[in-house]
Enzyme design. Structure first.
Site, mmCIF file in Angstrom:
data_model
loop_
_atom_site.group_PDB
_atom_site.id
_atom_site.type_symbol
_atom_site.label_atom_id
_atom_site.label_comp_id
_atom_site.label_asym_id
_atom_site.label_seq_id
_atom_site.Cartn_x
_atom_site.Cartn_y
_atom_site.Cartn_z
ATOM 1 N N CYS A 1 8.382 19.073 39.958
ATOM 2 C CA CYS A 1 9.542 18.771 40.781
ATOM 3 C C CYS A 1 10.761 19.058 39.907
ATOM 4 C CB CYS A 1 9.541 17.307 41.216
ATOM 5 S SG CYS A 1 11.148 16.819 41.887
ATOM 6 N N CYS B 1 10.951 12.724 46.231
ATOM 7 C CA CYS B 1 12.344 13.057 46.552
ATOM 8 C C CYS B 1 12.463 14.254 47.486
ATOM 9 C CB CYS B 1 13.144 13.287 45.274
ATOM 10 S SG CYS B 1 12.700 14.804 44.431
ATOM 11 N N CYS C 1 8.179 17.530 46.748
ATOM 12 C CA CYS C 1 7.952 16.347 45.920
ATOM 13 C C CYS C 1 7.731 15.121 46.808
ATOM 14 C CB CYS C 1 9.148 16.122 45.006
ATOM 15 S SG CYS C 1 9.002 14.605 44.039
ATOM 16 N N CYS D 1 15.217 12.517 40.940
ATOM 17 C CA CYS D 1 13.903 12.108 41.416
ATOM 18 C C CYS D 1 13.528 10.769 40.752
ATOM 19 C CB CYS D 1 12.908 13.219 41.067
ATOM 20 S SG CYS D 1 11.225 12.875 41.535
ATOM 21 N N ASP E 1 -21.150 11.798 20.173
ATOM 22 C CA ASP E 1 -20.694 13.032 20.800
ATOM 23 C C ASP E 1 -19.408 13.510 20.134
ATOM 24 O OD1 ASP E 1 -20.820 15.107 22.499
ATOM 25 O OD2 ASP E 1 -20.096 14.024 24.266
ATOM 26 N N PHE F 1 0.842 -1.200 0.000
ATOM 27 C CA PHE F 1 0.000 0.000 0.000
ATOM 28 C C PHE F 1 0.882 1.256 0.000
ATOM 29 C CE2 PHE F 1 -2.499 3.373 1.909
ATOM 30 C CZ PHE F 1 -3.728 3.231 1.288
ATOM 31 N N GLU G 1 -30.958 5.706 16.295
ATOM 32 C CA GLU G 1 -29.497 5.707 16.177
ATOM 33 C C GLU G 1 -28.935 6.202 17.501
ATOM 34 O OE1 GLU G 1 -28.931 8.587 13.125
ATOM 35 O OE2 GLU G 1 -30.006 7.373 11.680
ATOM 36 N N ARG H 1 -20.877 23.197 11.614
ATOM 37 C CA ARG H 1 -22.230 23.648 11.881
ATOM 38 C C ARG H 1 -22.298 25.168 12.025
ATOM 39 N NH1 ARG H 1 -25.652 24.536 16.325
ATOM 40 N NH2 ARG H 1 -27.802 23.961 15.835
ATOM 41 N N LYS I 1 -26.631 8.752 19.662
ATOM 42 C CA LYS I 1 -26.262 10.156 19.498
ATOM 43 C C LYS I 1 -24.766 10.258 19.753
ATOM 44 C CE LYS I 1 -27.862 14.774 20.621
ATOM 45 N NZ LYS I 1 -26.582 15.426 20.799
ATOM 46 N N LYS J 1 -31.476 11.777 25.993
ATOM 47 C CA LYS J 1 -30.128 11.855 26.572
ATOM 48 C C LYS J 1 -30.019 10.921 27.769
ATOM 49 C CE LYS J 1 -27.663 15.472 25.040
ATOM 50 N NZ LYS J 1 -27.588 16.658 25.576
ATOM 51 N N TYR K 1 -27.248 11.272 7.941
ATOM 52 C CA TYR K 1 -28.315 12.081 7.352
ATOM 53 C C TYR K 1 -27.966 12.357 5.903
ATOM 54 C CZ TYR K 1 -32.062 15.698 7.778
ATOM 55 O OH TYR K 1 -33.203 16.440 7.683
#
Ligand code: IVH
Length: 670
Positions: free
Chosen positions: A425, A410, A407, A431, A118, A37, A114, A137, A116, A313, A227
């Site tokens: 740190c 350490c 930290c 560390c 996100d 490919f 269907e 949109r 929904k 929802k 759609y």
């Protein structure tokens, strides 16, 4: 090759690659190897570089990006992009069903369900079968033209070839970042010390609006369509439209279902409530549409949304549980991440005991106190998050949280740079998690690819005091390795061989592996190509670094700081002595013609159809030379948009010819 021969071959390659692409990305099948490919694609890229005018509008080379969009043009939608009414309960859904029944005055009707998705909604316009425009949109009436970026989505057909394709049609769908891709992206960002992204949806939305489509291509966006619009689609139901879209090569989520009653719809909703978490993307509900298009038309629209569809929802799954404590994790770059230690709760199929709190700001924003009851949510995301405090259950005994100042690993005092959310740190070289993290980063596949070593081995090597920096790996002996738990002669030998073999990794892998903050794999590749050797890079000034592609102030500063550190220089020298590759072997592109022979160019600004790097390759491939500054000897200043005024002035003063992208393309044609 003659132009006529090239035309035929370009057509063949385009068709063939598009065929295999569809097979792989939409049908999960393969008929050729990745290698074959890539070879086809490479051949096509070469031919297109030689004969730019012959590139076809559905060329698969657009999938890897290349185009830069400086400003996204605003485009009016032919059909407004409306939103959907929302419901959260079975009662509201039954009310919707009653309104539909009433609107259809006693006719029988079906629903089409269907999930929904996100993500980011997109409108795709096809003319004469070709994807011509992709628009966001926006405000529903006008959106942004993001065509160049959307063409990088491999599952979207650039051309629809079926016999029944109308002259013009529109498809709407949801662009998303698959959960796995999002997780990987964040892991990579964390690895180079960049702040991680909050969620897949916002990241997808940001990606769609990136200026450089090459970067978009790397993000691996995907798209489900749901759609079909247009005047000549010859379908009577939404189900037929979906079938048609599938047949035309679009990717439709296989989760849809036709339902003949609202009870069946409720069953569908219930079926997917838990199962949806197994899908490759986040979903937040179900979209219910009246199936018959004629009935849809009769029901019509309100000002904001269709009367023939509604979104149910799912409630985000949330539980309240006690915050028992906060622990702090230190990453490879020293960034500290606070983690909420919770009283275990069962949530969306798993027991949750911990949740990330990101940084000190988040703790303050939530006003968390030790002993508080907090709401934990797993909104389909992989890592649960604390969304708020259950104030009704706050006891008088809760204690405010004081963020650590040292930290936890350490004991070094933490620092917090201005404008950054994370505490760090600064004890990079002492560390433990930072040391181990650096070695793990170094051996990963994209760097030195030493897969005979793993996290556990690195931990043991560190604990035994044998490995404190990546260069120590190259000093390991078999005796050293035999000290590790369960390691016998054979696996010790294996490890040594893996370490030795890593010396053959190319320079860009070494550069990525040494772990300069903000230098990810792409930047390492660009730096290797630009500076050619470690020596050149090491000596590069801040200004010289800024001239390299993809290098901004943050990265330039970080590279300068890295090489200003004596311990880093010692480490780099040890790696060189160990025999790692410190020179780029990226070959200059092969000569495809000599139309630009003896001609020199300076490239400046931003271009419509090419990245600067690509232009450089094309010039070299046609026998030309690329220079970095304007002088009297220069033949052409290839000027894109946003070119600095000083270059232009200088060129004008010296009488250097200034050419546009279009001028350049016609020069190539001879
Ligand atoms: S149909 C006129 N189907 O939800 C109806 N939309 O609130 C057109 N969405 O902007 C939309 N999954 O971005 C439809 N299966 C699906 C969807 C879906 C997600 C989004 C879409 C739309 C928003 C509506």
């Amino acid at each position: 090759m003659t132009s006529a021969q090239a035309t035929t071959r370009i057509q063949q390659l385009t068709d063939k690659i598009n065929y295999h692409n569809d097979l792989y990305y939409n049908k999960s099948k393969t008929e050729i190897s990745d290698f074959e490919f890539d070879q086809l694609l490479e051949e096509l890229q070469k031919l297109e570089a030689e004969f730019p005018a012959l590139r076809l509008p559905d060329s698969p080379t657009q999938r890897v990006g290349g185009g830069i969009t400086k400003e996204f043009a605003s485009v009016a939608h032919q059909y407004p992009m409306l939103s959907l009414g929302n419901t959260y309960s079975a009662e509201e859904l039954t009310d919707f069903d009653s309104r539909v029944a009433k609107g259809l005055a006693g006719d029988t009707y079906e629903y089409f369900c269907e999930l929904k998705f996100d993500g980011v909604s997109i409108s795709l316009i096809y003319e004469q079968g070709l994807l011509t425009t992709a628009v966001t949109r926006g405000d529903g009436v006008r959106g942004d033209d993001v065509t160049t970026n959307i063409k990088t989505i491999r599952s979207l057909p650039l051309r629809v070839k079926a016999k029944d394709v109308p002259n013009r049609f529109e498809v709407r769908g949801e662009v998303f970042l698959p959960k796995e891709v999002f997780k990987q992206l964040n892991k990579e960002r964390e690895d180079i010390g960049e702040e991680t992204y909050a969620n897949a949806r916002n990241t997808a939305s940001g990606t769609v609006k990136m200026q450089d489509s090459t970067e978009v291509a790397k993000r691996k966006l995907d798209c489900f369509v749901y759609y079909l619009l247009g005047e000549e689609n010859d379908v009577e139901t939404h189900a037929e439209a979906i079938k048609k879209l599938e047949r035309w090569g679009f990717k439709v989520s296989p989760t849809y279902k036709k339902c003949s009653s609202i009870q069946e719809v409720l069953d569908y909703i219930q079926t997917w409530e838990k199962k949806r978490h197994e899908l490759p993307l986040e979903t937040d509900g179900v979209v219910i549409k009246v199936n018959s298009l004629e009935q849809q038309e009769r029901l019509g629209f309100t000002a904001k949304s269709p009367r023939w569809a509604i979104a149910y929802k799912y409630k985000a799954e949330s539980m309240s549980t006690r915050l028992n404590g906060i622990t702090y994790q230190v990453g490879r770059t020293g960034a500290v991440t606070p983690v909420a230690e919770l009283e275990p709760v069962f949530l969306a199929g798993t027991t949750v005991k911990r949740a990330s709190l990101h940084n000190a700001n988040e703790i303050a924003r939530l006003d968390l106190h030790l002993g508080d009851f907090v709401f934990v949510e797993k909104g389909g995301e992989i890592i649960p998050k604390v969304t708020g405090v259950d104030h009704a259950r706050r006891a008088a005994t809760v204690k405010p949280i004081s963020y650590i100042s040292r930290c936890p690993e350490c004991n070094t005092p933490l620092i917090r740079k201005e404008g950054e959310a994370n505490h760090y740190c600064p004890n990079e070289k002492g560390c433990p998690p930072q040391i181990k993290g650096k070695v793990e980063h170094f051996i990963q596949r994209k760097a030195m690819d030493i897969d005979s070593l793993g996290e556990q081995t690195i931990r043991q090597l560190f604990d035994l005091g044998l490995v404190k920096t990546p260069a120590d790996l190259y000093d390991l002996s078999k005796e050293d390795l035999l000290k590790l738990e369960k390691v016998k002669d054979k696996s010790a030998q294996n490890m040594l061989e893996g370490i030795a073999a890593s010396k053959a990794q190319p320079f860009e892998n070494v550069l990525f592996g040494i772990g300069i903050r903000y230098v990810g794999k792409t930047v390492a590749e660009k730096l290797a190509r630009h500076f050619k050797t470690m020596q050149n890079l090491r000596q590069a000034s801040y200004e010289a670094l800024l001239e390299a592609p993809e290098v901004g102030e943050k990265i330039a500063q970080s590279v300068v700081e890295y090489f200003a550190d004596k311990a880093n220089l010692r480490e780099v020298e040890r790696l060189e002595r160990a025999g790692l590759r410190f020179e780029s072997d990226q070959k200059e592109p092969e000569l495809v013609s000599t139309v630009l022979a003896e001609k020199s160019f300076v490239i400046s600004g931003v271009f419509q159809n090419y990245e600067r790097d690509q232009l450089k390759d094309i010039i070299i491939a046609h026998g030309g030379k690329v220079l970095s500054s304007v002088s009297g000897k220069l033949d052409y200043l290839l000027a894109g948009d946003n070119m600095g005024p000083s270059k232009r002035e200088k060129a004008e003063k010296l009488g250097v010819k200034i050419i546009s992208e279009a001028d350049f393309e016609s020069m190539l044609k001879g």
